[in-house]
Write a protein that holds these residues in place. Structure first.
Motif, PDB file in Angstrom:
ATOM      1  N   HIS A  79       0.841  -1.196   0.000  1.00  0.00           N
ATOM      2  CA  HIS A  79       0.000   0.000   0.000  1.00  0.00           C
ATOM      3  C   HIS A  79       0.877   1.247   0.000  1.00  0.00           C
ATOM      4  CE1 HIS A  79      -2.730  -3.140   1.425  1.00  0.00           C
ATOM      5  NE2 HIS A  79      -3.696  -2.392   0.948  1.00  0.00           N
ATOM      6  N   VAL A  80       0.384   2.259  -0.676  1.00  0.00           N
ATOM      7  CA  VAL A  80       1.128   3.497  -0.791  1.00  0.00           C
ATOM      8  C   VAL A  80       0.281   4.651  -0.251  1.00  0.00           C
ATOM      9  CG1 VAL A  80       0.343   3.877  -3.187  1.00  0.00           C
ATOM     10  CG2 VAL A  80       2.401   5.000  -2.373  1.00  0.00           C
ATOM     11  N   GLN A  81       0.904   5.490   0.566  1.00  0.00           N
ATOM     12  CA  GLN A  81       0.259   6.713   1.021  1.00  0.00           C
ATOM     13  C   GLN A  81       0.422   7.745  -0.090  1.00  0.00           C
ATOM     14  OE1 GLN A  81       1.468   8.032   4.936  1.00  0.00           O
ATOM     15  NE2 GLN A  81       1.833   5.922   5.610  1.00  0.00           N
ATOM     16  N   CYS A  82      -0.670   8.326  -0.537  1.00  0.00           N
ATOM     17  CA  CYS A  82      -0.592   9.188  -1.715  1.00  0.00           C
ATOM     18  C   CYS A  82      -1.775  10.142  -1.762  1.00  0.00           C
ATOM     19  CB  CYS A  82      -0.570   8.331  -2.989  1.00  0.00           C
ATOM     20  SG  CYS A  82      -1.968   7.190  -3.114  1.00  0.00           S
ATOM     21  N   GLN A  83      -1.643  11.102  -2.632  1.00  0.00           N
ATOM     22  CA  GLN A  83      -2.728  12.043  -2.913  1.00  0.00           C
ATOM     23  C   GLN A  83      -3.168  11.859  -4.356  1.00  0.00           C
ATOM     24  OE1 GLN A  83      -4.060  14.150  -0.542  1.00  0.00           O
ATOM     25  NE2 GLN A  83      -2.669  13.132   0.898  1.00  0.00           N
ATOM     26  N   TRP A  84      -4.449  11.857  -4.597  1.00  0.00           N
ATOM     27  CA  TRP A  84      -4.955  11.636  -5.941  1.00  0.00           C
ATOM     28  C   TRP A  84      -6.324  12.275  -6.103  1.00  0.00           C
ATOM     29  CZ3 TRP A  84      -9.528   8.840  -6.033  1.00  0.00           C
ATOM     30  CH2 TRP A  84      -9.822   8.083  -4.886  1.00  0.00           C
ATOM     31  N   ASP A  85      -6.724  12.447  -7.359  1.00  0.00           N
ATOM     32  CA  ASP A  85      -8.048  12.980  -7.695  1.00  0.00           C
ATOM     33  C   ASP A  85      -8.665  12.130  -8.784  1.00  0.00           C
ATOM     34  OD1 ASP A  85      -8.017  15.469  -6.079  1.00  0.00           O
ATOM     35  OD2 ASP A  85      -6.385  16.039  -7.432  1.00  0.00           O
ATOM     36  N   SER A  86      -9.966  11.920  -8.716  1.00  0.00           N
ATOM     37  CA  SER A  86     -10.679  11.253  -9.796  1.00  0.00           C
ATOM     38  C   SER A  86     -10.605  12.112 -11.053  1.00  0.00           C
ATOM     39  CB  SER A  86     -12.143  11.023  -9.400  1.00  0.00           C
ATOM     40  OG  SER A  86     -12.918  10.655 -10.528  1.00  0.00           O
ATOM     41  N   SER A  87     -10.304  11.502 -12.177  1.00  0.00           N
ATOM     42  CA  SER A  87     -10.214  12.245 -13.438  1.00  0.00           C
ATOM     43  C   SER A  87     -11.551  12.811 -13.865  1.00  0.00           C
ATOM     44  CB  SER A  87      -9.667  11.327 -14.545  1.00  0.00           C
ATOM     45  OG  SER A  87      -8.368  10.895 -14.249  1.00  0.00           O
ATOM     46  N   GLU A  88     -12.628  12.197 -13.366  1.00  0.00           N
ATOM     47  CA  GLU A  88     -13.984  12.606 -13.787  1.00  0.00           C
ATOM     48  C   GLU A  88     -14.852  12.994 -12.601  1.00  0.00           C
ATOM     49  OE1 GLU A  88     -13.900   9.191 -17.194  1.00  0.00           O
ATOM     50  OE2 GLU A  88     -13.667   8.790 -15.079  1.00  0.00           O
TER      51      GLU A  88
END
Length: 253
Positions: A145-154
């Motif tokens: 598992h990776v701690q990360c920041q992300w956003d849905s493309s849609e």
């Protein structure tokens, strides 16, 4: 062996050169070898909250590869949703590994300032077991598992921990391109720091100096069919590999 290689040499070459394979540009639903509109998730009665979100940054984001792994397998009877996301402070680069089907596979690396478009595969428990069967044998990958920041493309409202996602990572680091990782030009990115090339261009680099420089197709086929040649190429790639330690990745298995 998790899935069988094609017998025809032309099909083997297409497979090796085609990585990471064509994927839709938007979220979709994988249903028995084909891609359908993501909106059909509701029609199929799928609850994303009941599934495990696993990052797909290489071939697992593509219907073609999911077909090899799931069509005909009992777990493949359930559709698999895939959602496109922008993963921040990461990039997708070539790993220091040549797959048994002749391609140089992908690796996810920590890369501050870069955002890369990947997918989340939403897997049932049985599908996660099947994915492990195709990724973990041989020790080429770890799962964690990776701690990360992300956003849905849609702008989908996705029911998963926004800071911790599952992923498979290479056990052998990144392909060394003049002292730096080398990104996959087939994977969209913003503010990319690294040079990017296509699979065929990378295969030319991999096979240089191994007695097969004049005909790339012959070299690719040898890497699939001749174990001694394959071992020589893999050893050379790994010997020059880059350690791409990820400060926010923890191995689960």
């Amino acid at each position: 062996m998790p899935w069988e290689l094609p017998c025809d040499q032309s099909d083997r070459l297409r497979l090796a050169k085609g990585y990471p394979f064509i994927a839709p540009q938007t979220s979709y639903l994988f249903v028995d070898g084909r891609s359908e509109d993501f909106s059909k998730v509701t029609e199929y009665g799928i609850k994303l909250s009941d599934r495990k979100a696993v990052i797909a940054h290489g071939s697992n984001r593509a219907p073609e590869q999911l077909s090899r792994k799931f069509v005909g397998h009992p777990s493949g009877q359930d559709p698999i949703p895939l959602t496109a996301i922008w993963l921040h402070d990461h990039d997708v680069v070539y790993s220091a590994h040549v797959a048994r089907y002749g391609s140089v596979a992908a690796e996810l690396v920590y890369c501050p300032g870069t955002s890369v478009q990947v997918f989340l595969t939403w897997l049932t428990d049985d599908q996660l077991v099947r994915m492990h069967e195709t990724e973990l044998p041989g020790g080429n990958y770890s799962y964690g598992h990776v701690q990360c920041q992300w956003d849905s493309s849609e702008n989908h409202d996705l029911p998963t921990d926004p800071n911790r996602l599952a992923v498979y990572r290479s056990s052998f680091g990144a392909f060394n391109f003049h002292g730096n990782p080398l990104a996959l030009n087939a994977i969209p990115a913003r503010n990319r720091r690294y040079d990017a090339l296509g699979q065929e261009e990378v295969l030319k680099l991999v096979h240089e100096g191994h007695g097969a420089d004049e005909d790339l197709d012959d070299a690719i086929l040898k890497s699939i069919e001749a174990s001694q040649y394959r071992s020589k190429v893999v050893e050379a790639v790994r010997k020059q590999s880059l350690d791409v330690f990820h400060p926010f990745y923890s191995i689960s298995r």
